[in-house]
Structures are given as C-alpha cells and as structure tokens.
Design an enzyme around this catalytic site. Structure first.
Site, PDB file in Angstrom:
ATOM      1  N   HIS A 177     -10.715   1.004  -9.809  1.00 17.78           N
ATOM      2  CA  HIS A 177     -10.062   1.844  -8.786  1.00 17.78           C
ATOM      3  C   HIS A 177      -8.615   2.152  -9.161  1.00 17.78           C
ATOM      4  O   HIS A 177      -8.180   3.295  -9.142  1.00 17.78           O
ATOM      5  CB  HIS A 177     -10.138   1.137  -7.427  1.00 17.78           C
ATOM      6  CG  HIS A 177      -9.219   1.696  -6.389  1.00 17.78           C
ATOM      7  ND1 HIS A 177      -9.394   2.948  -5.841  1.00 17.78           N
ATOM      8  CD2 HIS A 177      -8.087   1.191  -5.813  1.00 17.78           C
ATOM      9  CE1 HIS A 177      -8.430   3.187  -4.961  1.00 17.78           C
ATOM     10  NE2 HIS A 177      -7.622   2.131  -4.933  1.00 17.78           N
ATOM     11  N   TYR A 181       1.598   5.182  -2.662  1.00 11.77           N
ATOM     12  CA  TYR A 181       1.914   6.596  -2.386  1.00 11.77           C
ATOM     13  C   TYR A 181       3.276   6.977  -2.966  1.00 11.77           C
ATOM     14  O   TYR A 181       3.521   8.150  -3.249  1.00 11.77           O
ATOM     15  CB  TYR A 181       1.808   6.899  -0.879  1.00 11.77           C
ATOM     16  CG  TYR A 181       0.392   6.653  -0.428  1.00 11.77           C
ATOM     17  CD1 TYR A 181      -0.667   7.393  -0.961  1.00 11.77           C
ATOM     18  CD2 TYR A 181       0.081   5.625   0.441  1.00 11.77           C
ATOM     19  CE1 TYR A 181      -1.968   7.135  -0.629  1.00 11.77           C
ATOM     20  CE2 TYR A 181      -1.236   5.353   0.789  1.00 11.77           C
ATOM     21  CZ  TYR A 181      -2.258   6.109   0.245  1.00 11.77           C
ATOM     22  OH  TYR A 181      -3.562   5.839   0.566  1.00 11.77           O
ATOM     23  N   ARG A 186     -11.692 -10.322 -11.264  1.00 13.56           N
ATOM     24  CA  ARG A 186     -10.487  -9.849 -11.931  1.00 13.56           C
ATOM     25  C   ARG A 186      -9.422 -10.940 -11.844  1.00 13.56           C
ATOM     26  O   ARG A 186      -9.600 -11.931 -11.136  1.00 13.56           O
ATOM     27  CB  ARG A 186      -9.983  -8.562 -11.296  1.00 13.56           C
ATOM     28  CG  ARG A 186      -9.401  -8.717  -9.904  1.00 13.56           C
ATOM     29  CD  ARG A 186      -8.670  -7.445  -9.513  1.00 13.56           C
ATOM     30  NE  ARG A 186      -8.108  -7.541  -8.185  1.00 13.56           N
ATOM     31  CZ  ARG A 186      -6.932  -7.040  -7.843  1.00 13.56           C
ATOM     32  NH1 ARG A 186      -6.215  -6.401  -8.730  1.00 13.56           N
ATOM     33  NH2 ARG A 186      -6.485  -7.141  -6.623  1.00 13.56           N
ATOM     34  N   ARG A 187      -8.324 -10.741 -12.572  1.00 18.03           N
ATOM     35  CA  ARG A 187      -7.186 -11.653 -12.541  1.00 18.03           C
ATOM     36  C   ARG A 187      -7.560 -13.096 -12.880  1.00 18.03           C
ATOM     37  O   ARG A 187      -7.040 -14.033 -12.279  1.00 18.03           O
ATOM     38  CB  ARG A 187      -6.542 -11.661 -11.153  1.00 18.03           C
ATOM     39  CG  ARG A 187      -5.886 -10.376 -10.797  1.00 18.03           C
ATOM     40  CD  ARG A 187      -5.235 -10.487  -9.460  1.00 18.03           C
ATOM     41  NE  ARG A 187      -4.193  -9.486  -9.347  1.00 18.03           N
ATOM     42  CZ  ARG A 187      -3.366  -9.399  -8.331  1.00 18.03           C
ATOM     43  NH1 ARG A 187      -3.453 -10.241  -7.343  1.00 18.03           N
ATOM     44  NH2 ARG A 187      -2.460  -8.460  -8.298  1.00 18.03           N
ATOM     45  N   HIS A 213       0.819  -1.205   0.000  1.00 20.57           N
ATOM     46  CA  HIS A 213       0.000   0.000   0.000  1.00 20.57           C
ATOM     47  C   HIS A 213       0.857   1.261   0.000  1.00 20.57           C
ATOM     48  O   HIS A 213       0.509   2.246  -0.646  1.00 20.57           O
ATOM     49  CB  HIS A 213      -1.034   0.036   1.113  1.00 20.57           C
ATOM     50  CG  HIS A 213      -2.037   1.118   0.810  1.00 20.57           C
ATOM     51  ND1 HIS A 213      -3.019   0.961  -0.138  1.00 20.57           N
ATOM     52  CD2 HIS A 213      -2.136   2.394   1.224  1.00 20.57           C
ATOM     53  CE1 HIS A 213      -3.691   2.081  -0.271  1.00 20.57           C
ATOM     54  NE2 HIS A 213      -3.178   2.975   0.536  1.00 20.57           N
TER      55      HIS A 213
HETATM   56 FE1  HAS Z   1      -5.956   1.871  -3.575  1.00 25.92          FE
HETATM   57  C1  HAS Z   1      -6.384  -1.531  -4.067  1.00 25.92           C
HETATM   58  C2  HAS Z   1      -7.775   1.725  -0.689  1.00 25.92           C
HETATM   59  C3  HAS Z   1      -5.450   5.264  -3.055  1.00 25.92           C
HETATM   60  C4  HAS Z   1      -3.677   1.894  -6.156  1.00 25.92           C
HETATM   61  N1  HAS Z   1      -5.197   0.459  -4.877  1.00 25.92           N
HETATM   62  C5  HAS Z   1      -5.514  -0.887  -4.919  1.00 25.92           C
HETATM   63  C6  HAS Z   1      -4.769  -1.522  -5.967  1.00 25.92           C
HETATM   64  C7  HAS Z   1      -3.968  -0.555  -6.537  1.00 25.92           C
HETATM   65  C8  HAS Z   1      -4.262   0.686  -5.844  1.00 25.92           C
HETATM   66  C9  HAS Z   1      -2.963  -0.747  -7.661  1.00 25.92           C
HETATM   67  O1  HAS Z   1      -8.853  -0.392   1.196  1.00 25.92           O
HETATM   68  C10 HAS Z   1      -4.863  -3.001  -6.382  1.00 25.92           C
HETATM   69  C11 HAS Z   1      -3.820  -3.825  -5.686  1.00 25.92           C
HETATM   70  C12 HAS Z   1      -3.913  -5.262  -6.118  1.00 25.92           C
HETATM   71  O2  HAS Z   1      -3.422  -5.590  -7.201  1.00 25.92           O
HETATM   72  O3  HAS Z   1      -4.520  -6.060  -5.385  1.00 25.92           O
HETATM   73  N2  HAS Z   1      -6.552   3.249  -2.153  1.00 25.92           N
HETATM   74  C13 HAS Z   1      -7.302   2.981  -1.076  1.00 25.92           C
HETATM   75  C14 HAS Z   1      -7.541   4.219  -0.339  1.00 25.92           C
HETATM   76  C15 HAS Z   1      -6.883   5.216  -1.010  1.00 25.92           C
HETATM   77  C16 HAS Z   1      -6.260   4.590  -2.143  1.00 25.92           C
HETATM   78  C17 HAS Z   1      -8.339   4.384   0.925  1.00 25.92           C
HETATM   79  N3  HAS Z   1      -4.806   3.308  -4.429  1.00 25.92           N
HETATM   80  C18 HAS Z   1      -4.730   4.627  -4.058  1.00 25.92           C
HETATM   81  C19 HAS Z   1      -3.766   5.313  -4.876  1.00 25.92           C
HETATM   82  C20 HAS Z   1      -3.261   4.356  -5.749  1.00 25.92           C
HETATM   83  C21 HAS Z   1      -3.929   3.109  -5.460  1.00 25.92           C
HETATM   84  C22 HAS Z   1      -3.419   6.780  -4.729  1.00 25.92           C
HETATM   85  C23 HAS Z   1      -2.227   4.494  -6.801  1.00 25.92           C
HETATM   86  C24 HAS Z   1      -1.567   5.585  -7.079  1.00 25.92           C
HETATM   87  N4  HAS Z   1      -6.913   0.403  -2.587  1.00 25.92           N
HETATM   88  C25 HAS Z   1      -7.545   0.538  -1.393  1.00 25.92           C
HETATM   89  C26 HAS Z   1      -7.984  -0.784  -0.918  1.00 25.92           C
HETATM   90  C27 HAS Z   1      -7.593  -1.720  -1.875  1.00 25.92           C
HETATM   91  C28 HAS Z   1      -6.925  -0.948  -2.915  1.00 25.92           C
HETATM   92  C29 HAS Z   1      -8.714  -1.112   0.327  1.00 25.92           C
HETATM   93  C30 HAS Z   1      -7.797  -3.244  -1.827  1.00 25.92           C
HETATM   94  C31 HAS Z   1      -9.034  -3.620  -2.533  1.00 25.92           C
HETATM   95  C32 HAS Z   1      -9.179  -5.122  -2.526  1.00 25.92           C
HETATM   96  O4  HAS Z   1     -10.070  -5.606  -1.845  1.00 25.92           O
HETATM   97  O5  HAS Z   1      -8.383  -5.806  -3.191  1.00 25.92           O
HETATM   98  C33 HAS Z   1      -6.820   6.689  -0.585  1.00 25.92           C
HETATM   99  O6  HAS Z   1      -5.484   7.113  -0.496  1.00 25.92           O
HETATM  100  C34 HAS Z   1      -7.566   7.586  -1.537  1.00 25.92           C
HETATM  101  C35 HAS Z   1      -7.675   9.016  -1.010  1.00 25.92           C
HETATM  102  C36 HAS Z   1      -8.163   9.987  -2.056  1.00 25.92           C
HETATM  103  C37 HAS Z   1      -9.292  10.713  -1.970  1.00 25.92           C
HETATM  104  C38 HAS Z   1      -9.680  11.613  -3.123  1.00 25.92           C
HETATM  105  C39 HAS Z   1      -9.586  13.085  -2.817  1.00 25.92           C
HETATM  106  C40 HAS Z   1     -10.201  13.907  -3.933  1.00 25.92           C
HETATM  107  C41 HAS Z   1      -9.544  14.369  -5.023  1.00 25.92           C
HETATM  108  C42 HAS Z   1     -10.126  15.074  -6.212  1.00 25.92           C
HETATM  109  C43 HAS Z   1     -11.329  15.846  -6.005  1.00 25.92           C
HETATM  110  C44 HAS Z   1     -11.737  16.512  -7.303  1.00 25.92           C
HETATM  111  C45 HAS Z   1     -12.778  17.311  -7.401  1.00 25.92           C
HETATM  112  C46 HAS Z   1     -13.146  17.911  -8.709  1.00 25.92           C
HETATM  113  C47 HAS Z   1     -13.609  17.648  -6.212  1.00 25.92           C
HETATM  114  C48 HAS Z   1     -10.176  10.616  -0.810  1.00 25.92           C
HETATM  115  C49 HAS Z   1      -8.092  14.173  -5.169  1.00 25.92           C
HETATM  116  C50 HAS Z   1     -12.519  19.245  -8.843  1.00 25.92           C
HETATM  117  C51 HAS Z   1     -12.997  19.986 -10.006  1.00 25.92           C
HETATM  118  C52 HAS Z   1     -12.211  20.835 -10.708  1.00 25.92           C
HETATM  119  C53 HAS Z   1     -12.765  21.533 -11.870  1.00 25.92           C
HETATM  120  C54 HAS Z   1     -10.755  21.029 -10.413  1.00 25.92           C
END
Ligand code: HAS
Length: 554
Positions: free
Chosen positions: A381, A234, A444-445, A230
């Site tokens: 995701h 980051y 998946r996978r 994990h």
């Molecule tokens: Fe994740 C699985 C939880 C962030 C990558 N993640 C994965 C896997 C990858 C990955 C590759 O809890 C698969 C791994 C595998 O092969 O098994 N992830 C999270 C959580 C976050 C998170 C809580 N992941 C990432 C990031 C990654 C990434 C960053 C790559 C760079 N993830 C999981 C979990 C799994 C998981 C479980 C396991 C699932 C399973 O069961 O297998 C947090 O860090 C995310 C926080 C981000 C936010 C977003 C903030 C809002 C933003 C934009 C707002 C935009 C607006 C529009 C309002 C809360 C940034 C603005 C409008 C304008 C006009 C400007």
C-alpha cells in the site's frame, strides 16, 4: 503588461533543498535494496554478511537500523526537503510575491542541522526505533532534537509562505487564489495541523523518556503519533496533486477540467486529513470501537478528494485528446504526449495511486484491517502511494527543474522515458506480490522471515517476485539519480530566464468565491478534530487512566 517575478533567493533555497532530497533518495534507496534482498526467502541475507564483517550488533540489529534509515530518509527527509523546495520555487512564480529571505535562511539552517543530528543517531545505531518511534522504545535525544529541528524549520518556511499569501491578498482583494498556490497553501495548513499533536507528545513523553528515563503510556503516545501520522501522508500527497493540476493541463495546452472541483478537493483535504488517525489503530485495544467507527467514516470522506482529483485529471486528458482528434471510447488516450517523460511520469504516478488508494480503503475497513494489519500488504500500500504517487511525481517533475531551476540540460535525455516506465512496472510487480504475501500472513517490520523456524510456502514465491520488482524500480531510480546529479555536474549550461506571471498562470484568476475562504474551512477542521478525538482522549485520560511503562532502549 507582463509582470516579472524575481525569485533569486527562493531558487537558491530550492536548489539546495531539492538536492538534499535526492541525496536522501540515493541513501534511502541503498537501504531499501539491502532490505528487500535480505528479507527474501532463500536469497542471501546481506545483513548477516555485514554483521560477519564486524559491523553493528548482529544481523537483526542491522536490519532495524537499516529500516529506520530507509523510513526516515525516504518518508521524512526526501519528502520534506522536496516539498519545501518545490513550494519555494513555485510560490513567487504563481503569486508574484517573494518569500521573506529571513524565513528561507532560518528554515534551511534548522532543517539541515536537524537532519544531520538525526542521521548521526541513526547511523550509530542509537535510534533503532523505525520512523514511527513508538514508545516504550526510545532513541537517543539527538534523534528527537534532530526531528524537532527539521519540523520547526519547515514551520518557519510555512510562515514565509503564509506571509507571502497575506501580501498577495492585500494587493489582490477579491481575487480567486490561483489553484497552484491553493495546493501549496493546503499542504502547509495540513502540515501545521498535523505536527501540533506530534510536537505535544514528543515533548510530553518521548524527550523525558529518552533524557530522564521517565515512564510513558504506549497507547497515549500512539494515539498522538497517528493523529499526526495519517495527516502526514496528505502532506506528502498534496504537492504531488498540485503538480498534476499544474503540469498536466500545461503539457496538454488546455485549461484544467474544473478549477472549482480542484479547490473543493483541497478543502476536503484540509477538513478531513487530521481527524482520521484511529484507522491506524483499529486493532489497538483500549479505544472504544465507536470512536474507531467515527474515524472510519471520516476516512472515507478524506478518500473522496483523491477520487475527485483522478476524475479532474483524466477529464482534462480526455478533453485535450478529443480536441486533438482522438475519437471513440478510448481514442483520446492515444493522443496524449506519452513521449514526454514528465507527463508520462505524472500519469503513471496517478494510475499507481489507484492501486494504493483502493488498498487504503481496504485498510480502513474495520474487519478487513484485521486481515492485513502489520502484514506485507501494508508495505504494498505505501509503496504505491508515497513510494510512487508521490516520489515518481517528484522525480518526473524534476526533469523540468534541472532545466528551469538549475539551468542545465538533462544528460542521457534519450533514456528519460525509461525512468517512469521502470519505476511503474517494477512497483506494480513489487506491490502486487506484497499484497499477495500479506494476504497469506507474511509479516512486515520483522528481521525474521520465518514462522516458527520454517517459511510457509505461500510466502516464498510472492516475496521472491517482489524482490525482482524492487530491483526493476530501483534501476529506474538509479538512472534518474545518475541523470540528476550528472546533469548538475556536467550538463550543458543554459541561461536561466525569469519567468513571468502570465506564463505561470495562463488563465487570469476570476473573482474570489466561498471556496477561497480558507479561514472558514480551517475552523471547521478544528471543530471536526475536537469531535473526532475528544471521546478517545477522555477514555484514555479519565476512564481508563494511563499505564506508564519504563522506556526500552532497543
Ligand atoms: Fe494509507 C497505512 C488508509 C492514502 C501512506 N498509508 C499507510 C502507511 C503509509 C501510508 C506510509 O485505514 C503505513 C504506516 C505505517 O508505517 O504503519 N491510506 C488509507 C486511505 C487512503 C490512504 C483510506 N496512504 C495514503 C496515501 C499515502 C499513504 C495517499 C501516502 C502518500 N493507510 C490507510 C490505513 C493504514 C494505512 C487504514 C493502516 C494500515 C494498518 O493496518 O497498519 C486514501 O486517502 C486513499 C484514497 C485514494 C483513492 C484512489 C483514487 C483513484 C486514483 C487513480 C485512478 C486511476 C485510474 C486509471 C482510474 C480512493 C487516484 C486512469 C487511467 C488513465 C489512463 C489515466
């Protein structure tokens, strides 16, 4: 007086590593297209066709080989090479201190040799273990040796960055660390903390299993893998965030809304990136739910700096837009430089991260994880997070590097804006469709897309639409790659000028504050890791005991 920055060696290193990163994007992308077409119901299975030509050991074997290549090339090679490259480019420019050339030479040699060894193992089908290489599946020792060299090479680079920081600190006592360098340093602190558990378990279990056929415990290996796994995400994200903090204010001609908030975000990443791996194991038996619960809470803490970042960047945009005459609730949005492909790419990457982040929070919720784990949802995701927030940022920023690092004009400049738009639109179609298919249980996978021989109708349409989305964003990627390699080969040469520190750091850093005390936050992170993991380790080693099983060669 302006201070010049001499960065010849760093630029040489960055040119090579960034080019390697985009070769990985090209090859990894080809495997991605093969995969998405072959896994789409009622579309041709290209792996069957290749197997029919006598390639590989059948369609399923080719699928797992291709998926391993796709994951390793894009999630490991592309990211690591780009990250060291862009950090080598930025570090001397924002600190005014050169990176020790020996660290650059050694790191490049190790990373290139390591990648070549792992690539040989994957291409010949000796490592069909996917990028997570879960035991008891084992790969050829070449794969682990290659991966170890790649990681150790990046450690040598990180050592070069830390030495530069210490030199800068000696020359600038009591001065606040420039935000851009703060981001680079955070990236490598998280990387070192993340890779220690991985190196331990690979040496303890994977290498002996592969070389000597020793038995190993699957759960123990997964626990250490995700301790790394994990934080790895980051390591990918932090350079993208650093580029957002660096370039968005520069493009808008205003200071970042809050440098303090940016540093708090980086500190939270150092603190909580590593002690959260159990949220990848919420469905694994053999780990007490209390430990999973503790790490779920920590996961919500590590999600918060991403929200701070989104707020900080959007507030910077709003401030600039209002200063430029945009009024009303959303008038400022129309005053942004949307015609700049770099700016638009970075902001579309940020918006897509909104979708990836929210689905991350869903993944991390204990009950909801049972619904989405190992389904196509997770694929949605990670294509919105690493696949877009990170990769689109790297592609967009590279338009500047073609000019400022490689000294070439970008060819086909008029189509540059199409790249982030195609990537964003395609990725939205792809990910929303995969979320939908995943909620209906599409796994998946797996090389097999049927359920007991038939395909549930709820999977068919979303997966077909997803494949169309994938073709759209692949087209964006293809245009970018043609521009990148075409510009390097035939773009008009432009003379490179040495940048000055004043241009790179337009706002003179003020006095250091508690937020510049990196040592304190590293100690806190180590304590948090001990708290988060000691219970699960005691359970595995002393209460449950290990249940080693013989290795399986897939
Ligand atoms: Fe994740 C699985 C939880 C962030 C990558 N993640 C994965 C896997 C990858 C990955 C590759 O809890 C698969 C791994 C595998 O092969 O098994 N992830 C999270 C959580 C976050 C998170 C809580 N992941 C990432 C990031 C990654 C990434 C960053 C790559 C760079 N993830 C999981 C979990 C799994 C998981 C479980 C396991 C699932 C399973 O069961 O297998 C947090 O860090 C995310 C926080 C981000 C936010 C977003 C903030 C809002 C933003 C934009 C707002 C935009 C607006 C529009 C309002 C809360 C940034 C603005 C409008 C304008 C006009 C400007």
């Amino acid at each position: 007086m302006e201070t010049r920055v001499y960065s010849v060696k760093e630029d040489w290193y960055a040119r090579i590593t960034i080019a390697v990163a985009f070769i990985a994007l090209l090859l990894g992308g080809v495997f991605g297209v093969l995969q998405v077409i072959s896994r789409t119901p009622y579309w041709p299975n290209l792996y069957e066709y290749l197997a029919g030509l006598g390639i590989g050991g059948g369609a399923s074997e080719l699928y797992y080989r291709g998926l391993t290549a796709h994951g390793v090339l894009l999630a490991i090679v592309l990211t690591t090479f780009y990250i060291v490259g862009v950090s080598a480019y930025l570090t001397p420019r924002v600190l005014g201190v050169n990176i020790k050339p020996q660290t650059l030479n050694v790191s490049l040699a190790m990373m290139v040799i390591g990648t070549a060894l792992a690539a040989i193992a994957i291409i010949f089908g000796w490592a069909n273990v996917l990028y997570t290489f879960y035991l008891p599946l084992v790969a050829s020792p070449l794969f682990y040796i290659g991966a170890a060299l790649l990681i150790l090479g990046s450690w040598v680079f990180a050592a070069g960055v830390f030495i530069s920081y210490l030199e800068w600190r000696r020359a600038n006592p009591g001065v606040a660390i420039p935000v851009t360098f703060f981001g680079i340093m955070t990236t490598f602190i998280v990387w070192i903390m993340a890779t220690i558990p991985l190196v331990f378990i690979v040496l303890k279990n994977h290498v002996p299993a592969s070389l000597l056929g020793w038995e190993a415990d699957a759960l123990e290996s997964r626990l250490f893998f995700w301790w790394f796994g994990h934080a790895l995400v980051y390591f990918w994200l932090l350079p993208a965030i650093t580029i957002w903090y660096y370039y968005v204010p520069k493009a808008l001609g205003v200071p970042l809304f809050s440098e303090t908030m940016a540093k708090i975000a980086f500190m939270l990443f150092i603190l909580a990136s590593t002690p959260v791996g159990l949220h990848h194991q919420l469905v694994d038996p053999g780990i007490n739910p209390y430990f999973k619960y503790l790490q779920t809470v920590l996961t919500l803490i590590v999600a918060s700096p991403s929200m701070l970042t989104a707020f900080n960047i959007i507030a910077t945009m709003e401030r600039a837009g209002r200063a430029g005459g945009g009024d009303g609730l959303f008038g400022w949005l129309f005053k942004q430089p949307w015609r700049d492909p770099v700016f638009t790419g970075l902001i579309l990457a940020l918006i897509t991260f909104g979708s990836g982040g929210i689905t991350g929070i869903i993944n991390a919720s204990y009950q909801l994880n049972n619904v989405v784990h190992n389904t196509a949802w997770v694929v949605g995701h990670f294509h919105t997070t690493v696949g877009t927030a990170v990769v689109l940022t790297f592609m967009a920023y590279t338009y500047l590097l073609i000019r400022d690092l490689y000294g070439r004009n970008v060819i086909l400049r008029n189509v540059s804006l199409a790249v982030p738009i195609l990537w964003f639109v395609g990725m939205m179609i792809f990910s929303i469709s995969y979320y939908t298919a995943g909620l209906a249980g599409s796994p998946r996978r797996t090389s097999i897309v049927t359920y007991g021989g038939s395909i549930p109708p709820e999977w068919v349409l979303p997966m077909q639409i997803a494949a169309i989305g994938a073709i759209i964003f692949s087209l964006g990627g293809l245009i970018f790659l043609v521009q990148f390699f075409g510009s390097l080969a035939s773009g008009a040469r432009i003379p490179l000028t040495q940048p000055t520190l004043v241009i790179m750091n337009p706002h003179k850093p003020g006095p250091a504050t508690i937020l510049d005390n990196i040592r304190l936050i590293i100690v806190a992170a180590i304590i948090l890791n001990i708290i988060a993991y000691s219970g699960a380790l005691i359970e595995i080693y002393y209460l449950r005991g290990l249940s080693p099983v013989p290795p399986i060669h897939p």
